[in-house]
Design a protein around this motif. Sequence first.
Motif, PDB file in Angstrom:
ATOM      1  N   VAL A   1     -12.835   6.343   9.233  1.00 22.33           N
ATOM      2  CA  VAL A   1     -13.916   6.353   8.263  1.00 22.33           C
ATOM      3  C   VAL A   1     -13.212   6.134   6.929  1.00 22.33           C
ATOM      4  N   SER A   2     -13.340   4.920   6.389  1.00 20.61           N
ATOM      5  CA  SER A   2     -12.612   4.568   5.170  1.00 20.61           C
ATOM      6  C   SER A   2     -13.520   4.795   3.964  1.00 20.61           C
ATOM      7  N   VAL A   3     -12.993   5.503   2.987  1.00 20.54           N
ATOM      8  CA  VAL A   3     -13.796   5.807   1.793  1.00 20.54           C
ATOM      9  C   VAL A   3     -13.041   5.295   0.573  1.00 20.54           C
ATOM     10  N   ALA A   4     -13.681   4.432  -0.201  1.00 20.90           N
ATOM     11  CA  ALA A   4     -13.040   3.901  -1.410  1.00 20.90           C
ATOM     12  C   ALA A   4     -13.160   4.951  -2.516  1.00 20.90           C
ATOM     13  N   VAL A   5     -12.024   5.288  -3.129  1.00 21.42           N
ATOM     14  CA  VAL A   5     -12.030   6.299  -4.192  1.00 21.42           C
ATOM     15  C   VAL A   5     -11.256   5.785  -5.397  1.00 21.42           C
ATOM     16  N   GLY A   6     -11.424   6.463  -6.516  1.00 22.24           N
ATOM     17  CA  GLY A   6     -10.724   6.065  -7.732  1.00 22.24           C
ATOM     18  C   GLY A   6      -9.329   6.680  -7.789  1.00 22.24           C
ATOM     19  N   ASN A   7      -8.557   6.197  -8.753  1.00 21.45           N
ATOM     20  CA  ASN A   7      -7.168   6.620  -8.893  1.00 21.45           C
ATOM     21  C   ASN A   7      -7.071   7.750  -9.917  1.00 21.45           C
ATOM     22  N   CYS A   8      -6.962   8.971  -9.432  1.00 26.32           N
ATOM     23  CA  CYS A   8      -6.763  10.123 -10.324  1.00 26.32           C
ATOM     24  C   CYS A   8      -5.869  11.096  -9.566  1.00 26.32           C
ATOM     25  N   PRO A   9      -5.210  12.052 -10.248  1.00 23.36           N
ATOM     26  CA  PRO A   9      -4.284  12.937  -9.533  1.00 23.36           C
ATOM     27  C   PRO A   9      -4.966  13.638  -8.357  1.00 23.36           C
ATOM     28  N   GLY A  10      -4.416  13.435  -7.157  1.00 19.06           N
ATOM     29  CA  GLY A  10      -4.999  14.051  -5.951  1.00 19.06           C
ATOM     30  C   GLY A  10      -6.149  13.259  -5.363  1.00 19.06           C
ATOM     31  N   PHE A  11      -6.525  12.160  -6.035  1.00 17.52           N
ATOM     32  CA  PHE A  11      -7.668  11.334  -5.602  1.00 17.52           C
ATOM     33  C   PHE A  11      -8.905  12.230  -5.449  1.00 17.52           C
ATOM     34  N   VAL A  12      -9.636  12.130  -4.316  1.00 12.62           N
ATOM     35  CA  VAL A  12     -10.825  12.990  -4.214  1.00 12.62           C
ATOM     36  C   VAL A  12     -10.520  14.267  -3.421  1.00 12.62           C
ATOM     37  N   GLY A  13     -10.038  14.092  -2.200  1.00 15.37           N
ATOM     38  CA  GLY A  13      -9.879  15.247  -1.305  1.00 15.37           C
ATOM     39  C   GLY A  13      -8.924  16.284  -1.861  1.00 15.37           C
ATOM     40  N   ASN A  14      -7.728  15.879  -2.220  1.00 16.16           N
ATOM     41  CA  ASN A  14      -6.726  16.849  -2.687  1.00 16.16           C
ATOM     42  C   ASN A  14      -7.053  17.387  -4.073  1.00 16.16           C
TER      43      ASN A  14
ATOM     44  N   GLY B   1     -15.985  18.576  -7.252  1.00 17.04           N
ATOM     45  CA  GLY B   1     -16.693  17.408  -6.698  1.00 17.04           C
ATOM     46  C   GLY B   1     -17.651  16.817  -7.719  1.00 17.04           C
ATOM     47  N   PHE B   2     -18.382  17.685  -8.426  1.00 12.18           N
ATOM     48  CA  PHE B   2     -19.296  17.175  -9.461  1.00 12.18           C
ATOM     49  C   PHE B   2     -18.513  16.479 -10.572  1.00 12.18           C
ATOM     50  N   LYS B   3     -17.334  17.039 -10.917  1.00 12.97           N
ATOM     51  CA  LYS B   3     -16.528  16.410 -11.986  1.00 12.97           C
ATOM     52  C   LYS B   3     -16.048  15.035 -11.523  1.00 12.97           C
ATOM     53  N   ILE B   4     -15.728  14.929 -10.232  1.00 13.32           N
ATOM     54  CA  ILE B   4     -15.269  13.648  -9.665  1.00 13.32           C
ATOM     55  C   ILE B   4     -16.394  12.602  -9.737  1.00 13.32           C
ATOM     56  N   LEU B   5     -17.601  13.041  -9.434  1.00 17.10           N
ATOM     57  CA  LEU B   5     -18.747  12.114  -9.516  1.00 17.10           C
ATOM     58  C   LEU B   5     -18.981  11.692 -10.960  1.00 17.10           C
ATOM     59  N   GLN B   6     -18.870  12.675 -11.834  1.00 18.18           N
ATOM     60  CA  GLN B   6     -19.062  12.417 -13.266  1.00 18.18           C
ATOM     61  C   GLN B   6     -18.028  11.416 -13.774  1.00 18.18           C
ATOM     62  N   ASP B   7     -16.779  11.542 -13.293  1.00 19.03           N
ATOM     63  CA  ASP B   7     -15.700  10.634 -13.730  1.00 19.03           C
ATOM     64  C   ASP B   7     -15.764   9.280 -13.029  1.00 19.03           C
TER      65      ASP B   7
ATOM     66  N   CYS C   1       0.847  -1.201   0.000  1.00 21.52           N
ATOM     67  CA  CYS C   1       0.000   0.000   0.000  1.00 21.52           C
ATOM     68  C   CYS C   1       0.874   1.240   0.000  1.00 21.52           C
ATOM     69  N   SER C   2       0.348   2.313  -0.596  1.00 24.20           N
ATOM     70  CA  SER C   2       1.094   3.573  -0.597  1.00 24.20           C
ATOM     71  C   SER C   2       0.266   4.667   0.067  1.00 24.20           C
ATOM     72  N   ASN C   3       0.968   5.489   0.865  1.00 23.85           N
ATOM     73  CA  ASN C   3       0.306   6.642   1.486  1.00 23.85           C
ATOM     74  C   ASN C   3       0.476   7.899   0.626  1.00 23.85           C
ATOM     75  N   THR C   4       0.806   7.706  -0.638  1.00 23.76           N
ATOM     76  CA  THR C   4       0.975   8.893  -1.499  1.00 23.76           C
ATOM     77  C   THR C   4      -0.254   9.790  -1.432  1.00 23.76           C
ATOM     78  N   SER C   5      -0.036  11.106  -1.527  1.00 23.14           N
ATOM     79  CA  SER C   5      -1.198  11.991  -1.446  1.00 23.14           C
ATOM     80  C   SER C   5      -1.764  12.321  -2.822  1.00 23.14           C
ATOM     81  N   GLY C   6      -1.241  11.680  -3.863  1.00 22.58           N
ATOM     82  CA  GLY C   6      -1.847  11.965  -5.156  1.00 22.58           C
ATOM     83  C   GLY C   6      -1.198  11.292  -6.351  1.00 22.58           C
ATOM     84  N   LEU C   7      -0.136  10.517  -6.132  1.00 24.52           N
ATOM     85  CA  LEU C   7       0.537   9.894  -7.281  1.00 24.52           C
ATOM     86  C   LEU C   7      -0.256   8.689  -7.793  1.00 24.52           C
ATOM     87  N   ASP C   8       0.129   8.245  -9.011  1.00 23.38           N
ATOM     88  CA  ASP C   8      -0.629   7.227  -9.729  1.00 23.38           C
ATOM     89  C   ASP C   8      -0.408   5.819  -9.139  1.00 23.38           C
ATOM     90  N   ILE C   9      -1.469   5.261  -8.581  1.00 22.57           N
ATOM     91  CA  ILE C   9      -1.384   3.927  -7.959  1.00 22.57           C
ATOM     92  C   ILE C   9      -1.144   2.848  -9.022  1.00 22.57           C
TER      93      ILE C   9
END
Length: 718
Positions: free
Chosen positions: A465-478, A624-630, A403-411
């Motif tokens: 609180v674990s949230v599953a997110v997709g792999n994109c630059p910065g993920f969701v939060g950043n 956020g809307f773009k993230i949902l759209q993607d 696992c990586s704790n990267t804050s935004g690099l490509d998994i």
Amino acid sequence: MATFSLLPGSVALITLTNPPVNALSAAVRAGIVQAVQRSVEDPKVKSVVICGQNGRFCGGADIREFAGPMSGPPLVPLIHAIEALDKPVVAAIEGLALGGGLELALGCHYRIAHTTALLGLPEVTLGLLPAAGGTQRLPRLAGLPAALDLITTGRHISGTEALELGIVDQVTDGSALDIALEFAKSIVGRPLNTRRLSTLPCRCPTDIDNLLDRFMVQVRQRARGALAPVACVGALRAAATLPYAQGLRKERELMDTLFNSGQARALQYAFFSQRVVGKWTLPSGARWDNTTSRTISTAAVIGLGTMGRGIAVALALAGMSVVAVETQEKQLSEARQMVPAMLQREAGRRGLDTAPGVISFCSSLQDVSEVELVIEAVFEDMALKLQLFRQLSAVCKPDTLLCSNTSGLDIDQLAAATQRPGLVVGMHFFAPAHIMKLLEVVCGTRSSPETVATVMQLGKRMGKVSVAVGNCPGFVGNRMLKPYTEQANFLLEEGAMPEQVDKVLEEFGFPMGVFRMSDLSGLDVGWRIRKAAGLTGPGVEPTRTRQGRRYSPLPDQMCEAGRLGQKTGRGWYQYDGPGGRVARSDPWVQTFLDAYRARHNLAARVIAAEEILERCLYSLINEGFKILQDGMAAGPEDIDAIYVFGYGWPRHRGGPMFHAGQVGLARVLEKLEHYQQLHPDVAPMKPSMLLRRLVAAGSPPIQKWRELIHRERVHSQL
Ligand SMILES: CC(C)(COP(=O)(O)OP(=O)(O)OC[C@H]1O[C@@H](n2cnc3c(N)ncnc32)[C@H](O)[C@@H]1OP(=O)(O)O)[C@@H](O)C(=O)NCCC(=O)NCCSC(=O)CC(=O)CCCCCCCCCCCCC(=O)O
Ligand SMILES: NC(=O)C1=CN([C@@H]2O[C@H](COP(=O)(O)OP(=O)(O)OC[C@H]3O[C@@H](n4cnc5c(N)ncnc54)[C@H](O)[C@@H]3O)[C@@H](O)[C@H]2O)C=CC1
């Protein structure tokens, strides 16, 4: 429902039955009314015990019912009827007695609890107050100071603490129900007058006004604009100063206001969002309930800087045996000193004598060969991380999760460097990692469902609180943070000062504005990332455009001037020295901004608070809307949970996507269009297609967005 049974010894047993928490739904309340009536009328009944099915007394009102019209028998008269019974009534509290559940127990004449049962009045966390007499009975039983603490924080206490506070009469490590049944038989015929809490005077210190005034000041500071804690103090003031009946009327009056407020809706939405995110789904169809997870008991952390130390502590607190690896001698020896102390302190804060897990320290990767899961937390440098993942792939057992704790690099890129891409996933913690509740679980295209399930489960064990997110630059939060901070920088260019922007954001409810936060985390963090992306550095002109987009070089220039934030004692603010915590305005920043604007021919203008708030928040929401759209987040609840638990978004405002719904999607769209017209070169202001579609669909409530997004996605695949 609630069942009635007459037991040997003439004890009537009323059992609340509404799994999983025996919430007081209309059917349960109706069942209790009937069972109480039978207890009154049946001469064979000499005493009554109330308990909950499956060892859980009651989780309070059924929160789902708050969304519709209230029906069924109301709780207040029901509790009065119990209190007025002339046969003794005993509450047998096992598992939990929360909210209306505890209020029900306070209407009983006696309370017997298991030592580990959880008791509390958490209504304030739902934007409400305990309006079934809780604000009036609790201070009469436990005293005003204890009631102020419990009701304004909503904190849960154990049966043992409840005994110390006088809230329960007896605790046991055995069966509270068995003890309550025996006790109920033994007290038949005893006078009950002193056991009816509503008839007792409130237990108050002599300086009531002083106490309440001081408490109100503290509560207002802590509440950051939340209404409910302030209303709770108001209800408790009524308990302390008015007769019971009048106090109860005040309680109800305050509840009526809260009940219909947007804040209550937001907080109740936040309660359910936190639970929705645990029910993850992947685009492949794998889900939380059709995927098995592995139980991890040994783990390693690589890199013992800011993040690695906290992650090691968090793993040990969850009972894991942890190998902590650091190559720099100085960092390793510092970690050896600091990490055990952090672990001990946090275990103590959680009421544990010692941490359930252990941490061993070393400098060689060979020592991680036997662990089941590795979390990498080395510098944010792709080349370094790739090399490490190659090494880990060779050193670790074939089924070890990487696992990586990267804050935004490509998994996906990290996964491709290993022989086990299915076992690679992002675990994005937030600083300080042993305290912050959020964990983004970043699912790469090749991460297996079992890997995701295992890491989500591990996060839960760590109390995250674990949230599953997709792999994109910065993920969701950043990813969402980027347009927000960018917008704040543009506002400085146009005439605002850092303290003005921060004030607006703090008044909205953030614990810190964007510039104070940047000073705290260090301006160099983003600077390094921008340098790596070729946006700044030697040879790059300090213009206001980069790679075809509007860009603000202000933060880069601050770093070049050595102003990295608190760590250097100077940033957007000035501090007493390096490491100082108290931010003060700095005239240097004013001069710096004036010179910058002059250089770029920018005329400073007065910017209204409304514009600051709208531009910062709506650009974040738009992303956020773009993230949902993607498809990078499964639903708006995921984004909102990320912002509430990881980024200080005020919980009483639900989260950014919920907030957009409250403001009105059409209004958010209109404002984005307006600002985009004024700033056509600022790409994040371009309204997302999803926002446009939602508005075109009549701005459905947030609970319907997933359905619409899913429909759109299926449609676009046809
Ligand atoms: C209980 C817990 C600590 C359990 O935790 P855990 O075991 O970890 O399980 P969870 O995953 O959290 O939960 C499992 C499952 O249960 C659901 N759930 C939990 N609690 C509730 C609940 N109370 N109601 C409904 N559903 C609940 C949860 O969502 C999960 O289901 P899933 O989502 O499908 O997965 C933990 O769950 C917890 O902390 N729960 C909340 C406890 C709480 O906050 N209780 C207080 C509720 S509020 C209350 O009790 C107030 C009252 O009783 C007030 C009485 C009001 C009387 C006066 C009314 C006046 C009204 C004025 C109206 C004026 C209107 C007008 O005129 O317009
Ligand atoms: N600092 C923060 O707030 C957050 C950081 N992150 C991410 O976490 C990671 C680590 O960040 P920080 O802890 O802030 O960095 P840091 O600079 O504080 O620590 C990194 C540590 O890794 C060590 N290291 C470097 N190469 C190593 C190797 N090959 N083997 C063992 N140790 C090695 C360094 O000596 C250093 O002690 C980065 O990817 C960062 O983006 C994620 C969330 C928040």
